[in-house]
Scaffold this motif. Structure first.
Motif, PDB file in Angstrom:
ATOM      1  N   UNK A 309      -1.813   5.652  -2.306  1.00  0.00           N
ATOM      2  CA  UNK A 309      -0.865   5.461  -1.213  1.00  0.00           C
ATOM      3  C   UNK A 309      -0.353   6.833  -0.763  1.00  0.00           C
ATOM      4  N   UNK A 310      -0.436   7.128   0.526  1.00  0.00           N
ATOM      5  CA  UNK A 310       0.028   8.433   1.011  1.00  0.00           C
ATOM      6  C   UNK A 310       1.273   8.261   1.866  1.00  0.00           C
ATOM      7  N   UNK A 316       9.648   8.486   1.220  1.00  0.00           N
ATOM      8  CA  UNK A 316       9.938   8.129  -0.176  1.00  0.00           C
ATOM      9  C   UNK A 316      11.444   8.081  -0.424  1.00  0.00           C
ATOM     10  N   UNK A 317      12.169   9.033   0.156  1.00  0.00           N
ATOM     11  CA  UNK A 317      13.627   9.053  -0.022  1.00  0.00           C
ATOM     12  C   UNK A 317      14.246   7.781   0.565  1.00  0.00           C
ATOM     13  N   UNK A 348       8.285   7.543 -10.977  1.00  0.00           N
ATOM     14  CA  UNK A 348       7.713   6.373 -11.650  1.00  0.00           C
ATOM     15  C   UNK A 348       8.142   5.070 -10.972  1.00  0.00           C
ATOM     16  N   UNK A 349       9.332   5.068 -10.404  1.00  0.00           N
ATOM     17  CA  UNK A 349       9.748   3.879  -9.650  1.00  0.00           C
ATOM     18  C   UNK A 349       8.785   3.641  -8.481  1.00  0.00           C
ATOM     19  N   UNK A 350       8.508   4.718  -7.749  1.00  0.00           N
ATOM     20  CA  UNK A 350       7.621   4.584  -6.582  1.00  0.00           C
ATOM     21  C   UNK A 350       6.239   4.085  -6.990  1.00  0.00           C
ATOM     22  N   UNK A 351       5.704   4.661  -8.065  1.00  0.00           N
ATOM     23  CA  UNK A 351       4.344   4.352  -8.479  1.00  0.00           C
ATOM     24  C   UNK A 351       4.259   3.008  -9.195  1.00  0.00           C
ATOM     25  N   UNK A 352       5.162   2.792 -10.132  1.00  0.00           N
ATOM     26  CA  UNK A 352       5.023   1.626 -11.019  1.00  0.00           C
ATOM     27  C   UNK A 352       5.690   0.367 -10.468  1.00  0.00           C
ATOM     28  N   UNK A 353       6.796   0.553  -9.738  1.00  0.00           N
ATOM     29  CA  UNK A 353       7.515  -0.637  -9.270  1.00  0.00           C
ATOM     30  C   UNK A 353       7.244  -0.923  -7.795  1.00  0.00           C
ATOM     31  N   UNK A 354       7.306   0.109  -6.965  1.00  0.00           N
ATOM     32  CA  UNK A 354       7.229  -0.131  -5.531  1.00  0.00           C
ATOM     33  C   UNK A 354       5.791  -0.315  -5.042  1.00  0.00           C
ATOM     34  N   UNK A 386       2.128  16.130  -3.875  1.00  0.00           N
ATOM     35  CA  UNK A 386       2.111  15.840  -5.309  1.00  0.00           C
ATOM     36  C   UNK A 386       1.432  14.491  -5.487  1.00  0.00           C
ATOM     37  N   UNK A 387       0.574  14.388  -6.479  1.00  0.00           N
ATOM     38  CA  UNK A 387      -0.018  13.078  -6.792  1.00  0.00           C
ATOM     39  C   UNK A 387       0.683  12.512  -8.025  1.00  0.00           C
ATOM     40  N   UNK A 388       1.171  11.283  -7.864  1.00  0.00           N
ATOM     41  CA  UNK A 388       1.934  10.640  -8.934  1.00  0.00           C
ATOM     42  C   UNK A 388       1.118   9.484  -9.500  1.00  0.00           C
ATOM     43  N   UNK A 389       1.055   9.421 -10.832  1.00  0.00           N
ATOM     44  CA  UNK A 389       0.240   8.396 -11.500  1.00  0.00           C
ATOM     45  C   UNK A 389       1.114   7.475 -12.342  1.00  0.00           C
ATOM     46  N   UNK A 390       0.690   6.223 -12.465  1.00  0.00           N
ATOM     47  CA  UNK A 390       1.449   5.289 -13.303  1.00  0.00           C
ATOM     48  C   UNK A 390       1.526   5.753 -14.756  1.00  0.00           C
TER      49      UNK A 390
END
Ligand code: 4AD
Ligand code: MG
Length: 471
Positions: A309-310, A316-317, A348-354, A386-390
């Motif tokens: 997801x980009x 994000x804010x 982690x909220x963005x990646x794992x929850x949202x 930045x790439x964010x991973x679960x």
């Protein structure tokens, strides 16, 4: 392992995992570290001397000559019918610290020289090797040139000041200047030096001549972060590409991560299956809100099959401001306004929850990013990604570089980086400057993801963290 048992005579060398049996027969599980499976050695007391059998204990090293036969038992395809066993090195059972039972990861860290004798660490080290190989394979196939950037340097690329000093000056007896400061002109290099925090700046020089390059080396950061995601010494892969913009760079990074994961699935399945079981066991013991709803292999496949997801930092804010944990004050660091630095709980909220998948965040406020990133037209943000991973948070950090000399110099002046220190770097902007970009992948963060381990100390053979530099 792939050998057909045809009663051929072979010699196997390895370490004893377990020994069991009775007075008529002894079974030894022998492992040489090449794979997770053991070789079953069958020793008949009529053939093998009782004194030799007595010395075979967990941890001892053996050389076994015998016939490879189809196994009588159901658990393995082949076994080795021993004719001659030589005990190469005994391991006193009273003292040998590894027992054939499950040890805690913390316990094993303290005996790092024996860690690789365990199933978990040997699996991790084999996957690590496969990932190192795949990194080089990926870039080689694309025509990138591998560049060794220096380990000892005079620069602090990230500008965070978290460097380890390198000096030959005796601290008890340091030469002083007239105003009482340490006189580094008398030091080995004639100036202050430190271990590198990133090969990027030197990598940029190479990219601005050879087009597409990458570095893969150790990096050192003296940040006092005692977390499961930080090491003081870690390995980083930094590709740097002339003529790429930020989107080209995100595309490359996503392709690269998927390639590595695919390579692991195609080449390390036996070890991944072992780690998958381990991951499932660990997962069961976790509180419900920290539990992964996917298995390890499932997670790896999921990342392969979905686009990352980009979105921009600003978007994000907005999501975070409206999020439940922010409204209910569940975040340790509440998001109050645009400009806030994202903590790993937010990532982690963005990646794992949202989004429930890997996320690429772009266009961060310039204040929270490094000096070399390209300024966007809005005057507030830079072309960062930045790439964010679960389960990990940030795995990749990168950007389009500021290629305009004036902008770069102005910025360096503002934050107090002396121009003469980075004159060599500025030269790339003076002569034939061009759009270019790159990113850094933290190799151990990748290893965390691929192996499903929970602590970064367990995916590197000899971890270095604050107050910990054994071996
Ligand atoms: O985001 P960072 O600091 O970026 C750079 O160093 C740039 N010079 C990269 C570039 O554009 N060429 O670090 C890059 C990555 C992070 O995303 C993270 O995966 C990893 O390096 N990393 C660490 N890994 C383990 N322990 C630490 N202390 C780390 N710090 C960063
Ligand atoms: Mg970063």
């Amino acid at each position: 392992m792939a050998t057909e048992p045809q009663e051929q005579t072979v010699c196997a060398k390895g370490w004893v995992r377990t020994k069991r049996g009775n007075k008529n027969v002894t079974f030894v599980a022998l492992n040489d570290g090449s794979c997770i499976g053991n070789l079953q050695v069958v020793a008949d007391p009529g053939t093998i001397d009782g004194e030799v059998l007595r010395k075979i204990t967990t941890g001892a090293s053996l050389s076994v000559v015998g016939k490879l036969i189809a196994s009588q038992g159901g658990k393995q395809a082949v076994e080795l019918q021993a004719e001659v066993i030589e005990v190469l090195g005994e391991a006193d059972p009273e003292e040998y610290p590894l027992q054939p039972k499950k040890h805690s990861l913390e316990f094993l860290r303290d005996i790092a020289h024996l860690r690789p004798r365990t199933n978990t660490f040997s699996a991790i080290m084999r996957v690590r090797h496969a990932m190192i190989f795949a990194v080089h394979k990926f870039f080689n196939e694309k025509g990138f040139v591998n560049v060794h950037t220096p380990i000892i340097t005079h620069s602090d690329a990230e500008g965070a000041g978290e460097t380890f000093r390198v000096t030959t000056i005796d601290p008890e007896n340091a030469p002083k200047t007239e105003d009482g400061k340490v006189d580094y002109t008398q030091d080995f290099f004639g100036k202050e030096t430190n271990l590198t925090v990133s090969g990027q700046l030197e990598g940029e020089l190479a990219a601005m001549a050879m087009g597409e390059i990458y570095t893969f080396g150790p990096t050192f950061r003296a940040e006092n972060s005692n977390t499961t995601r930080h090491l003081a010494e870690f390995w980083m892969i930094e590709p740097e590409m002339a003529f790429y913009d930020l989107v080209d760079t995100m595309d490359l990074a996503e392709e690269f991560l998927k390639y590595l994961i695919q390579y692991a699935l195609e080449n390390c399945m036996e070890d991944l299956q072992f780690l998958d079981k381990r991951f499932a066991d660990e997962n069961k013991g976790k509180p419900a809100n920290e539990r992964s709803d996917m298995g390890l292999i499932e997670k790896l496949n999921f990342v392969l099959e979905n686009d990352f997801e980009r979105l921009t930092y600003t978007e994000a804010i907005d999501i975070l401001l409206k999020s439940k944990p922010n409204k209910k004050k569940k975040f340790k660091y509440l998001i109050e306004e645009w400009g806030a630095d994202l903590q790993s709980e937010h990532e982690r909220y963005l990646v794992e929850k949202h989004f429930k998948k890997p996320v690429i965040l772009t266009d961060y406020p310039k204040e929270i990013k490094a000096f070399y990133m390209r300024h966007n037209e809005d005057g507030k943000t830079v072309a960062a990604m930045d790439i964010l991973f679960p389960g990990i948070g940030e795995i990749v950090g990168g950007s389009q570089r500021e290629e305009r000399l004036e902008n770069l110099v102005t910025l360096m002046n503002q934050i107090g980086i002396p121009q003469e220190d980075l004159d060599w770097y500025l030269d790339t902007r003076r002569f034939g400057s061009a759009q270019h970009s790159g990113f850094g992948l933290g190799f151990e963060r990748l290893m965390l993801f691929v192996t499903g381990m929970g602590n970064i100390r367990d995916v590197i053979p000899f971890p270095r963290t604050p107050k910990n530099c054994e071996f």
